[in-house]
Design an enzyme around this catalytic site. Sequence first.
Site, PDB file in Angstrom:
ATOM      1  N   TYR B  92      71.708  -9.800  38.714  1.00  0.00           N
ATOM      2  CA  TYR B  92      71.695 -10.640  39.991  1.00  0.00           C
ATOM      3  C   TYR B  92      70.437 -10.046  40.656  1.00  0.00           C
ATOM      4  O   TYR B  92      70.200 -10.569  42.017  1.00  0.00           O
ATOM      5  CB  TYR B  92      72.811 -10.402  40.766  1.00  0.00           C
ATOM      6  CG  TYR B  92      73.886 -11.392  39.967  1.00  0.00           C
ATOM      7  CD1 TYR B  92      74.004 -12.674  40.224  1.00  0.00           C
ATOM      8  CD2 TYR B  92      75.095 -10.592  39.651  1.00  0.00           C
ATOM      9  CE1 TYR B  92      75.192 -13.218  39.404  1.00  0.00           C
ATOM     10  CE2 TYR B  92      76.119 -11.251  39.127  1.00  0.00           C
ATOM     11  CZ  TYR B  92      76.134 -12.611  39.004  1.00  0.00           C
ATOM     12  OH  TYR B  92      77.522 -12.982  38.436  1.00  0.00           O
ATOM     13  N   TYR B 468      78.995 -18.454  43.288  1.00  0.00           N
ATOM     14  CA  TYR B 468      79.735 -17.268  44.034  1.00  0.00           C
ATOM     15  C   TYR B 468      78.748 -16.166  44.359  1.00  0.00           C
ATOM     16  O   TYR B 468      78.784 -15.545  45.275  1.00  0.00           O
ATOM     17  CB  TYR B 468      81.238 -16.797  43.532  1.00  0.00           C
ATOM     18  CG  TYR B 468      80.914 -15.406  42.829  1.00  0.00           C
ATOM     19  CD1 TYR B 468      80.592 -15.554  41.211  1.00  0.00           C
ATOM     20  CD2 TYR B 468      81.232 -14.414  43.265  1.00  0.00           C
ATOM     21  CE1 TYR B 468      80.307 -14.563  40.377  1.00  0.00           C
ATOM     22  CE2 TYR B 468      81.122 -13.245  42.262  1.00  0.00           C
ATOM     23  CZ  TYR B 468      80.848 -13.362  40.961  1.00  0.00           C
ATOM     24  OH  TYR B 468      80.791 -11.955  40.286  1.00  0.00           O
ATOM     25  N   ARG B 469      77.552 -16.046  43.612  1.00  0.00           N
ATOM     26  CA  ARG B 469      76.401 -15.278  43.924  1.00  0.00           C
ATOM     27  C   ARG B 469      75.228 -15.617  43.054  1.00  0.00           C
ATOM     28  O   ARG B 469      75.546 -16.498  42.035  1.00  0.00           O
ATOM     29  CB  ARG B 469      76.957 -13.774  43.776  1.00  0.00           C
ATOM     30  CG  ARG B 469      77.097 -13.215  42.341  1.00  0.00           C
ATOM     31  CD  ARG B 469      77.868 -11.928  42.151  1.00  0.00           C
ATOM     32  NE  ARG B 469      77.290 -10.768  42.218  1.00  0.00           N
ATOM     33  CZ  ARG B 469      77.846  -9.681  41.668  1.00  0.00           C
ATOM     34  NH1 ARG B 469      78.875  -9.717  41.155  1.00  0.00           N
ATOM     35  NH2 ARG B 469      77.246  -8.618  41.733  1.00  0.00           N
TER      36      ARG B 469
HETATM   37  C1  LIG Z   1      76.256  -6.514  31.592  1.00  0.00           C
HETATM   38  C2  LIG Z   1      76.859  -6.852  32.690  1.00  0.00           C
HETATM   39  C3  LIG Z   1      78.210  -7.122  33.407  1.00  0.00           C
HETATM   40  C4  LIG Z   1      78.508  -6.919  34.768  1.00  0.00           C
HETATM   41  N1  LIG Z   1      79.618  -7.246  34.863  1.00  0.00           N
HETATM   42  C5  LIG Z   1      80.120  -7.609  36.252  1.00  0.00           C
HETATM   43  C6  LIG Z   1      81.693  -7.645  36.369  1.00  0.00           C
HETATM   44  O1  LIG Z   1      82.476  -7.271  35.682  1.00  0.00           O
HETATM   45  N2  LIG Z   1      82.082  -7.718  37.881  1.00  0.00           N
HETATM   46  C7  LIG Z   1      80.889  -7.906  38.798  1.00  0.00           C
HETATM   47  O2  LIG Z   1      81.398  -8.007  39.986  1.00  0.00           O
HETATM   48  N3  LIG Z   1      79.897  -7.958  38.423  1.00  0.00           N
HETATM   49  C8  LIG Z   1      79.251  -7.639  37.211  1.00  0.00           C
HETATM   50  N4  LIG Z   1      77.882  -7.431  36.800  1.00  0.00           N
HETATM   51  C9  LIG Z   1      77.088  -7.612  38.094  1.00  0.00           C
HETATM   52  C10 LIG Z   1      76.508  -6.233  38.743  1.00  0.00           C
HETATM   53  O3  LIG Z   1      76.127  -5.386  37.732  1.00  0.00           O
HETATM   54  C11 LIG Z   1      77.787  -5.403  39.405  1.00  0.00           C
HETATM   55  O4  LIG Z   1      78.231  -6.326  40.241  1.00  0.00           O
HETATM   56  C12 LIG Z   1      77.214  -4.191  40.163  1.00  0.00           C
HETATM   57  O5  LIG Z   1      78.311  -3.610  40.529  1.00  0.00           O
HETATM   58  C13 LIG Z   1      76.301  -4.552  41.418  1.00  0.00           C
HETATM   59  O6  LIG Z   1      75.607  -3.336  41.636  1.00  0.00           O
HETATM   60  P1  LIG Z   1      76.126  -2.346  42.725  1.00  0.00           P
HETATM   61  O7  LIG Z   1      77.508  -2.380  42.610  1.00  0.00           O
HETATM   62  O8  LIG Z   1      75.159  -0.908  42.477  1.00  0.00           O
HETATM   63  O9  LIG Z   1      75.750  -2.878  43.913  1.00  0.00           O
HETATM   64  P2  LIG Z   1      74.323  -2.792  44.910  1.00  0.00           P
HETATM   65  O10 LIG Z   1      73.380  -2.958  44.014  1.00  0.00           O
HETATM   66  O11 LIG Z   1      74.170  -1.454  45.409  1.00  0.00           O
HETATM   67  O12 LIG Z   1      74.410  -3.736  45.950  1.00  0.00           O
HETATM   68  C14 LIG Z   1      74.368  -5.161  45.863  1.00  0.00           C
HETATM   69  C15 LIG Z   1      73.722  -5.937  46.851  1.00  0.00           C
HETATM   70  O13 LIG Z   1      74.636  -5.940  48.163  1.00  0.00           O
HETATM   71  C16 LIG Z   1      74.103  -5.477  49.308  1.00  0.00           C
HETATM   72  N5  LIG Z   1      74.386  -4.463  49.627  1.00  0.00           N
HETATM   73  C17 LIG Z   1      74.644  -3.229  48.971  1.00  0.00           C
HETATM   74  N6  LIG Z   1      75.067  -2.223  49.716  1.00  0.00           N
HETATM   75  C18 LIG Z   1      75.085  -2.500  51.065  1.00  0.00           C
HETATM   76  C19 LIG Z   1      75.178  -2.015  52.377  1.00  0.00           C
HETATM   77  N7  LIG Z   1      75.645  -0.831  52.339  1.00  0.00           N
HETATM   78  N8  LIG Z   1      75.269  -2.778  53.490  1.00  0.00           N
HETATM   79  C20 LIG Z   1      74.783  -4.014  53.292  1.00  0.00           C
HETATM   80  N9  LIG Z   1      74.537  -4.579  52.337  1.00  0.00           N
HETATM   81  C21 LIG Z   1      74.489  -3.837  51.122  1.00  0.00           C
HETATM   82  C22 LIG Z   1      72.560  -5.595  49.012  1.00  0.00           C
HETATM   83  O14 LIG Z   1      72.042  -6.913  49.087  1.00  0.00           O
HETATM   84  C23 LIG Z   1      72.513  -5.359  47.490  1.00  0.00           C
HETATM   85  O15 LIG Z   1      71.516  -5.770  46.717  1.00  0.00           O
HETATM   86  C24 LIG Z   1      77.428  -7.236  35.578  1.00  0.00           C
HETATM   87  C25 LIG Z   1      76.247  -7.282  35.170  1.00  0.00           C
HETATM   88  C26 LIG Z   1      75.771  -6.701  34.013  1.00  0.00           C
HETATM   89  C27 LIG Z   1      74.321  -6.841  33.508  1.00  0.00           C
END
Ligand SMILES: Cc1cc2nc3c(=O)[nH]c(=O)nc-3n(C[C@H](O)[C@H](O)[C@H](O)COP(=O)(O)OP(=O)(O)OC[C@H]3O[C@@H](n4cnc5c(N)ncnc54)[C@H](O)[C@@H]3O)c2cc1C
Lengths: 193, 526
Positions: B92, B468-469
Site C-alpha cells: 500500500y 477498504y484501503r
Molecule cells: C506479503 C504481504 C502481506 C501482508 N499481509 C497483511 C495482513 O495480513 N494484514 C494487514 O492488515 N496488512 C497486510 N499487509 C499490508 C501491510 O504490510 C501491513 O498492513 C503493515 O502492518 C502496515 O505497515 P505498518 O504496520 O508498519 O504501518 P505504518 O507503515 O507505520 O503505517 C501505515 C500508515 O498509517 C498511517 N500512520 C501510521 N502511524 C501513524 C500515526 N502514529 N499517526 C497517524 N497516522 C499514522 C500513515 O498514513 C502510514 O502510512 C501485507 C503486505 C504484504 C506485502
Amino acid sequence: MISRREFLRGGAVAGIATTLPAGAVIAASQTRPTVAFDAICDTRYEEGDQFLRAVSSQAYRVHGLDNDPGSVMPAITAAVAEGRAITGLTTDAALLLAEQLAFAEGYALTYKGVHKHLSTDQIEHQLTLGQRWQESIKPALLEADSAWPEVIAKLMITVTPDTEALVEKRLTASASRHPESPGHLVSWILQPI
Amino acid sequence: MAAVLPDWLSPQEFSTAIDEMANAIGQQWVIHDGDPKLRSYRDSFSTLPGDANVPSAVVAPDGIEEIQAILKIANEHRVPLWPISTGRNFAYGGPAPRMPGYVVLDLKRMNRILEVNEEYAYALVEPGVSYFQLYEYLQKNNIKLWIDPAAPGWGGIVGNTLEHGVGYTPYGDHFMMHCGMEVVLPDGTLFRTGQGSLPETESWQVFQYGFGPILDGVFSQSNFGIVTKMGMWLMPEPPGYMPFLITYENEEDLAIITEVVRPLKVNMVIPNGAFTVDLLWDAAVKVSKRQYYSGKGPIPDSARKKIMSDYKLGQWNFYAALYGPPPMMENTMQVIRDTLGAIPGARVWTAEERKHDAAFQYRSKLMRGEPNMTEFGLMNWVGGGGHINFSPISPTTGEDAMRQYEMIKNRSHEYGFDYIGEFAVGWRDMHHVYMLMFDRTDDEERQRAHELFGVLIDEAAAAGYGEYRTHLAFMDQVAKTYSWNDHALWKLHERLKDAFDPNGILAPGKQGIWPAHMREKHSWTS
Ligand SMILES: Cc1cc2nc3c(=O)[nH]c(=O)nc-3n(C[C@H](O)[C@H](O)[C@H](O)COP(=O)(O)OP(=O)(O)OC[C@H]3O[C@@H](n4cnc5c(N)ncnc54)[C@H](O)[C@@H]3O)c2cc1C
C-alpha cells in the site's frame, strides 16, 4: 546429525562451512576482499549452493535461507551491526527485506544482478553496478552455462568500497535450468557507502 | 542529489525548517540532503516508475514535546509531514509519503511497551512497537497473552490498526480490538480518547467509549492527527488450539464455501478470520511460476493442476482454527466436517498432516498470534519484486465472491497477470485481497499493472464494491468512488481537514483528503 543446510541456516563462520561435506569447493578468486563481508544464499536451490561454495572461503560468515524469507533478517541485522558488507544470491523477497533493514543503517546496493530464465535453456542477466564492472565478466557469463552463480560469486568476492549501483548491463546467455530452480534469482552486494 | 520539494516551499525555507527541527530533536535524528538512509523510506515495489514519492527528509522525534516542536516548525514554514509508525506498509506504499518531497515523521524511536495487563488482557503501546517486539516481550516475561499480527511481523500495532488492518486470530479486526488513543493534533493539542480523558481513570484500556462522541475513528486512515499511544486488547492464551485446512477441487466451489462460511462466522462457530485462499497464493510461498510455466501471460490450467497434485492443494484452500478446551474443539470440528467438509471434493487436513507444508505452517503461526515473514515469499512467484494489493469489500455471499473473483481474474488475465487472491471473512463482511504481482524490472509490465489497477477500482465501484484501503498512488481514485449524495462524505472530510489542520501540514492527500491550498490541483474531484 545436523545437515549442512541446517547448519548454514544458523549462520556459520566461513571456513567451517567449507569443511562440511559440500562437494568440491570452487577455487576462490586470488584477489582478497578489501572489505569484510557476509554471504547469504538460498540453500533450497542448486544455484545457492554453487554460489555459497564459491564465496565461503572469502566470506566472514555465511548464512543459508529457507522457505521463510524472514530468515534473512537476523543475518542482516548481525552484519549491519558490525558494519560488514553483505553479498547474496537469493530470491527477490529476501532481498526486499534485506534492503529495508540495511538501507536504514546507511547501506546501499552497490551491485545487483537479476538472473531470469527466459526458457529452460536461456538466461538473461541484468547487472546493475557501481564501479565494479569488469569486461571479463561478459565472456565468462556467456560460457558459464548453469555454472553462472560461480562467475557471479567471483565478481562479488572481491568486495571493495564502491558507489551505489546505477549502471545497468544486460546480456542473454545459454544456460540449462536446474529442474528445481525458481528461474528467477537476484545477486547483490549491500554495503555502507 | 537535490531533494524534490513541494512547489510552495523554496530550498531556503526548507533548509531553515530542517535546521530548526534538528535543533529541536537533535541532528542525529534528522535525515536529509542525499543521506543514504533516505533510501529506506521509498516504496521501490509499486506500479509507479523509478523511486517515486521519495521524501525530502526524515525526522524521528522521541516523545510528545518533540512532536509538538516539529509541528510548530512545520506550521510556520508549511512543511508537509508524513507520519509513520513502523513504516512497513508494503503493498500500500511502504514508508513512502503520498507525494515526493514530504518530510517523513518517523515514530520508530517511540517504541515503548508502556503496560501489559495480563488480568484484563491488554497492552498500551507507543507507535514504534512492532509485532515481533510485543511478541518477544510477552514470551520473555511468560505472559499468557497472544497478539494478533498482520502477516508481516515487522509491521506494528499502531500503524496497522490505523490502516484498518486485519490479522488471523479471533482478534483479527484490529480497529475493533483497539481501546483508547492518545493523539496530537496538527496545532500541537494533546488529548486522549474514551475513558482516557478522565484524569484518575483506571478504565482507559478496558472500555472503548467515554462521554460524548467517539472520536477514535476520525484518526484512522486520516490526516487529522498523530496517534502517540494506543491500547490493544490481547487474547488470553486458550487451553487448546486446532488449526485446519480444507482443500477444494473446483473454482466454482468458492460460491458454496462462502455460503457455508457465512452462518459459521455470523454464529461464531468459527471464531477467527476465515480465509479462502486461491491455489497460487498458497503455492507461491513454496514455488515460483517459472518452475511450472516459462511462457508469457497467466499460468495455464494444466500447470495449475500439476501444482495442485504436487503440493496436495485445492483450487481453493480454506484456513481457520478452533480454540478452547479440547472436547469443545472436537465437537466444533465435527460441525466443520459436517458442513465445510461435506462439500463434494472437500478434503479436511489436520496440522499433523500438513506439518511439512510451509504455507500451512506460517498460517498456523499467524492464527495463534506468532509473527513471521513467510508470506513475503509470494514476491517470488514472478520475480522482480513488484506488488500492490487490491482489496474490495462485500457481504459474505457466494454470489458476491464469485462475481468479484470472475471480475478480477478475467481482467488480470486480460492484462497478462495471474490471479493471486484470498477472501477473508471477518464477521459479516468479506475482504477480498488480490495481490497483483509483477516484474518491476520490466517497465512495460509495471505500466500494465498500473493500468489494470485503475480499471479494477472503477469496475468494482460500478458493481458496488469499495476498497477498504489502497496504495498511495490510487488514493484519489478510490476516494472518488465513495460518492454517495454528491461526495458528501469526502466534502465533510475536507471540512474536518480545514478545521484540524488549517495550514495543511499533516499527510496532505492521505486517503484523497487534501488541504485547501492543494485541493484545486490534486483533489479527487478533478
Ligand atoms: C506479503 C504481504 C502481506 C501482508 N499481509 C497483511 C495482513 O495480513 N494484514 C494487514 O492488515 N496488512 C497486510 N499487509 C499490508 C501491510 O504490510 C501491513 O498492513 C503493515 O502492518 C502496515 O505497515 P505498518 O504496520 O508498519 O504501518 P505504518 O507503515 O507505520 O503505517 C501505515 C500508515 O498509517 C498511517 N500512520 C501510521 N502511524 C501513524 C500515526 N502514529 N499517526 C497517524 N497516522 C499514522 C500513515 O498514513 C502510514 O502510512 C501485507 C503486505 C504484504 C506485502
